[in-house]
Design an enzyme around this catalytic site. Structure first.
Site, PDB file in Angstrom:
ATOM      1  N   ASP A 136      11.581 -13.728  10.150  1.00 48.28           N
ATOM      2  CA  ASP A 136      12.803 -14.221  10.806  1.00 48.28           C
ATOM      3  C   ASP A 136      13.670 -13.123  11.419  1.00 48.28           C
ATOM      4  OD1 ASP A 136      12.023 -16.730   9.916  1.00 48.28           O
ATOM      5  OD2 ASP A 136      13.258 -16.625   8.108  1.00 48.28           O
ATOM      6  N   ARG A 171       0.848  -1.207   0.000  1.00 52.06           N
ATOM      7  CA  ARG A 171       0.000   0.000   0.000  1.00 52.06           C
ATOM      8  C   ARG A 171       0.878   1.250   0.000  1.00 52.06           C
ATOM      9  NH1 ARG A 171      -2.100   2.794   4.527  1.00 52.06           N
ATOM     10  NH2 ARG A 171      -4.222   3.651   4.300  1.00 52.06           N
ATOM     11  N   ARG A 178       8.679 -18.908  -4.121  1.00 49.10           N
ATOM     12  CA  ARG A 178      10.142 -19.003  -4.149  1.00 49.10           C
ATOM     13  C   ARG A 178      10.462 -19.553  -5.542  1.00 49.10           C
ATOM     14  NH1 ARG A 178      11.188 -18.563   1.465  1.00 49.10           N
ATOM     15  NH2 ARG A 178       9.711 -19.672   2.783  1.00 49.10           N
ATOM     16  N   ARG A 205       5.930 -32.603  27.019  1.00 48.88           N
ATOM     17  CA  ARG A 205       5.132 -32.510  25.787  1.00 48.88           C
ATOM     18  C   ARG A 205       5.821 -31.500  24.884  1.00 48.88           C
ATOM     19  NH1 ARG A 205       2.939 -36.180  27.915  1.00 48.88           N
ATOM     20  NH2 ARG A 205       0.692 -36.604  28.168  1.00 48.88           N
ATOM     21  N   ARG A 221      14.155 -20.172  10.630  1.00 44.59           N
ATOM     22  CA  ARG A 221      15.123 -20.768   9.703  1.00 44.59           C
ATOM     23  C   ARG A 221      16.446 -21.060  10.406  1.00 44.59           C
ATOM     24  NH1 ARG A 221      16.773 -18.356   4.253  1.00 44.59           N
ATOM     25  NH2 ARG A 221      16.535 -16.480   5.503  1.00 44.59           N
ATOM     26  N   GLY A 273      12.525 -11.421   2.002  1.00 44.19           N
ATOM     27  CA  GLY A 273      13.640 -11.776   2.877  1.00 44.19           C
ATOM     28  C   GLY A 273      14.953 -11.854   2.122  1.00 44.19           C
ATOM     29  N   GLN A 275       2.688 -18.816  12.752  1.00 50.38           N
ATOM     30  CA  GLN A 275       3.465 -17.600  13.031  1.00 50.38           C
ATOM     31  C   GLN A 275       3.553 -16.672  11.821  1.00 50.38           C
ATOM     32  OE1 GLN A 275       7.231 -19.064  15.467  1.00 50.38           O
ATOM     33  NE2 GLN A 275       6.282 -20.686  14.270  1.00 50.38           N
TER      34      GLN A 275
END
Ligand code: F6P
Length: 320
Positions: free
Chosen positions: A128, A21, A72, A244, A172, A102, A252
């Site tokens: 990231d 935008r 990608r 657990r 990553r 990125g 995310q």
């Protein structure tokens, strides 16, 4: 420069729409036109061009993901693919390109700049936060807040059942999300790829904490450091505590961007556009404290972003 192109590329990040935008409206404000391409570099190669007027970016400031969609592109990694992309950009009358993405996407932008002297500007968009030259990349704040909300919820059940929970977050090869989410979620330990750790030491710590009355714990693990399931199994076997694990994964990446990410995206998108239209090229815009900055892409992509040692230390101090 009277007409520029824009793409979102690589992993989507909340706030990419706000950046789009800003690019479109900043360009229009300077009397320039914008052509968007769907699916990042792949969409340039396949000529997925779409005219971006002011209405095209209306009502998207709060939307996660990217309305242009992303990808990608393996083809763009070849010189033939990049030549095709250049041809399509030129065929669409684009005299410059803003890339929101990125480090892989910014590497692609640098190649267009170096190989063909095509004017490019990068806007750091990645949950990231592993890109040098900026304190924050767009999407990081939202992703961290999403992770913290999840940690808070897991803590309730960890407390009730007196369990050790291992929560895996994205990032990553880096631990920026893990560190920020671990700190703000009150985790007892944070495992990140940048710093060696010992699971035996963590087991010792958990036993000692239990002997002082701590009955549940949260460990945050960056995906690049270990698998949450492995850490959980190891701790269970070595301590006898009930464990657990939870992998937060792609949740995310989604959701409405925080106010912080929206403002960051608007500032960076507008600045990248203004600089491109003013004749600057081959750069990535970013923030340094409260100030906007711009660095050569060649510097950004050859520099490692460092983990903040003060934050790491604070995690340990807070776990006592
Ligand atoms: O770069 C963003 C990111 O979400 C990383 O944290 C993660 O490792 C990767 O993308 C996942 O990629 P994909 O969506 O292609 O599985």
């Amino acid at each position: 420069m009277k007409r520029i192109a824009v793409i979102t590329s690589g992993g989507d990040a909340p706030g990419m729409n706000a950046a789009l935008r800003a690019v479109v409206r900043a360009a229009i404000g300077r009397g320039a036109e914008v052509v968007g391409f769907g699916h990042g570099y792949e969409g340039i190669i396949n000529n997925e061009a779409v005219e971006m007027n002011s209405q095209a970016v209306g009502g998207i400031i709060d939307r996660g993901g990217t309305i242009l969609r992303t990808a990608r592109s393996a083809t763009f990694r070849t010189i033939e693919g990049r030549q095709k992309a250049l041809d399509m950009l030129t065929a669409n009358g684009a005299e410059g390109l803003v890339v929101i993405g990125g480090d892989g996407s910014l590497t692609g932008a640098l190649k267009l700049h170096e190989e063909f002297q095509f004017p490019v500007m990068g806007v750091p968009g990645s949950i990231d936060n592993d890109i040098a030259g900026t304190d924050f990349s767009i999407g990081f704040d939202t992703a961290v807040n999403t992770a913290v909300q999840a940690i808070d919820r897991v803590r309730d059940t960890a407390y009730s059942h007196e369990r050790v929970f291992v929560i895996e977050v994205m990032g990553r090869r880096n631990g920026f999300i893990a560190l920020e989410a671990g700190l703000s979620g009150g985790a007892e330990a944070v495992l990140i790829p940048e710093v060696p750790y010992s699971l035996l030491d963590i087991c010792r710590y958990l036993r000692s904490a239990a002997s002082k009355g701590k009955r549940s714990s949260i460990l945050v693990v960056a995906e690049g450091a270990a698998k949450a399931s492995d850490v959980s199994d190891f701790i269970g076997k070595n301590t006898g505590f009930e464990t657990r694990h939870v992998v937060l994964g792609h949740m995310q990446r989604g959701g409405s961007p925080t106010a912080f990410d929206r403002v960051l995206a608007l500032r960076l998108g507008a600045m990248a556009t203004n600089r491109l239209l003013s004749g600057f090229r081959g750069e990535m815009v970013g923030v340094d404290g409260r100030n906007l900055v711009s660095h050569p892409l060649s510097y950004v992509l050859s520099t490692d972003r460092q983990i903040d040692p003060e934050r790491l230390l604070l995690t340990e101090v807070m776990a006592q």
